[in-house]
Design an enzyme around this catalytic site. Structure first.
Site, short mmCIF file in Angstrom:
data_model
loop_
_atom_site.label_atom_id
_atom_site.label_comp_id
_atom_site.label_asym_id
_atom_site.label_seq_id
_atom_site.Cartn_x
_atom_site.Cartn_y
_atom_site.Cartn_z
N LYS A 284 10.49 4.84 -10.26
CA LYS A 284 9.16 5.45 -10.18
C LYS A 284 8.96 6.33 -11.39
O LYS A 284 9.91 6.85 -11.95
CB LYS A 284 9.05 6.33 -8.91
CG LYS A 284 7.64 6.50 -8.44
CD LYS A 284 7.19 5.28 -7.70
CE LYS A 284 5.77 5.35 -7.25
NZ LYS A 284 5.42 4.20 -6.41
N GLY B 123 -8.99 4.42 7.56
CA GLY B 123 -9.13 4.23 6.11
C GLY B 123 -9.62 2.82 5.81
O GLY B 123 -8.95 1.83 6.13
N GLY C 150 -10.44 1.55 2.71
CA GLY C 150 -10.40 1.33 1.27
C GLY C 150 -9.95 -0.09 0.96
O GLY C 150 -10.19 -1.03 1.73
N VAL D 9 -7.08 -1.66 1.03
CA VAL D 9 -6.22 -2.34 2.02
C VAL D 9 -6.89 -2.38 3.39
O VAL D 9 -7.00 -3.44 4.02
CB VAL D 9 -4.84 -1.64 2.11
CG1 VAL D 9 -4.00 -2.24 3.22
CG2 VAL D 9 -4.11 -1.73 0.78
#
Ligand code: NAD
Length: 353
Positions: A82, A179, A181, A183
């Site tokens: 990451k 949510g 969005g 996805v």
């Protein structure tokens, strides 16, 4: 601080952590490579307002290790990494991301990077000016990343229902999607098309109205979605939403969604288990985009979203069965299983060396 960093690297099994500072652009970032024992390390670039650099460092370590667990459980010949970038004023972001691109290029393919919170198509375009080891946001990249994640969640949810009831039978299922969005909206569409009853929430009223209009969904107030009686609660917004106050409110039998790090702490997965709620571990069910990206970068192949969905369904079914046979909460079981497989992989790499 130094001693703590090195202790954290050793106990967490990290290979390397690099602190980045670029005077020209003002970039400050940490790069953590957790594992390259079976192939390159994969991980996106998170740009976030951290309280201080210690918090950023903790985050990069946690996220890189979680990426390894995702890769191992998805059976990918890759590990985790990451890059976290500290959000600051007075940074020349184009120059900063180009600098990141140069750093990634120097790693020569040991690390492939891509999108994450705060890093979208524009930023990846800057990185891609300096390195080939990045998920390109245009048609030369893997494409269909949120589609792949949503397909994995849809099929993983099916695996969880089948595990509980021996069948999926969408027509009798009620699912609450938190949510709407990239996805969540795609997941909601698949559920509606399959015949499930879908209720949904989004804190962005315009998004909520638009998606609900398109899919003819019933909207729930964003502060009430946890209280709705349903078969499945699908968190597709933020992480950390299940904790000691929210868990007792749940009126579902399954939690299965796209969000990362849904459990504020691992112990909350145990709490769900005690309450008879089946938790589909997020780092298994939301790995669709990772699977798509990994196959594209490592084999030059774009898996179809159906292939990705089928794969996640199979992996999750197996894990849920094994966790049930062991009498363990699925999230705990999956974590231990990922560590066990990782150790076996590292031992094989040592034998080969
Ligand atoms: P997104 O930003 O497109 O959508 C998130 C939506 O959630 C937004 O519409 C936002 O308004 C809404 N939201 C935020 N807080 C909310 C709340 N408290 N209640 C209701 N709605 C809320 O993000 P996305 O790409 O759809 O990702 C969703 C989650 O899935 C994130 O946690 C992300 O880290 C994770 N994830 C995404 C992918 C991917 O392929 N995009 C892959 C793996 C994991």
């Amino acid at each position: 601080m130094d001693t703590h960093v090195l202790d954290a690297l050793a106990s967490g099994g990290f290979e390397e952590v690099v602190a980045l500072h670029d005077a020209r652009s003002g970039l400050r970032a940490f790069l953590a490579v957790h594992d390259t024992s079976a192939g390159p390390a994969l991980g996106g670039i998170r740009r976030w307002s951290y309280r201080d650099e210690e918090e950023a460092l903790r985050d990069v370590l946690r996220l890189a290790r979680a990426m390894t667990h995702k890769c191992v459980l998805a059976g990918l010949p890759a590990g985790g990494a990451k890059l976290v970038v500290l959000e600051r004023t007075e940074v020349d972001w184009a120059a900063a991301y180009r600098h990141v691109g140069r750093v990634v290029a120097r790693m020569g393919g040991r690390f492939y990077t891509g999108p994450d919170v705060g890093t979208g198509a524009r930023e990846l375009g800057w990185v891609a000016e300096r390195t080939e080891y990045v998920t390109r946001p245009d048609e030369s990249g893997p494409g269909e990343l949120p589609e792949s994640t949503a397909a994995g969640v849809f099929h993983g949810m099916a695996a969880a229902l089948e595990h509980l009831d021996g069948e999926v039978d969408w027509a009798r299922r009620r699912v609450v999607v938190q949510g709407l969005g990239a996805v969540g909206s795609r997941l909601a569409r698949s559920l509606v098309e399959a015949g499930a009853t879908v209720l949904a929430s989004d804190v962005n009223a315009a998004t909520a109205q638009r998606v609900a209009g398109e899919l003819e969904l019933e909207l729930v107030d964003p502060s009430r979605e946890l209280d709705v009686e349903c078969d499945v609660f699908a968190p597709c917004a933020l992480g950390g939403i299940l904790h000691s106050i929210s868990v007792p409110r749940l009126r579902c039998r399954v939690v299965a969604g796209g969000a990362n790090n849904v459990l504020a702490r691992e112990a909350h997965g145990d709490d769900l288990h005690r309450r008879g709620v089946l938790y589909a571990p997020d780092f298994v069910i939301n790995s669709g985009a990772l699977i798509r990206g990994a196959h594209f970068h490592l084999e030059g192949r774009r898996l179809s979203v159906d292939e990705i969905g089928a794969r996640i369904r199979g992996v999750l079914s197996e894990l849920l069965e094994a966790a049930a046979a062991a009498g363990r909460p699925p999230a705990r079981f999956a974590f231990v299983e990922a560590e066990r497989r990782l150790e076996a992989r590292r031992a094989a790499a040592r034998d080969d060396a």
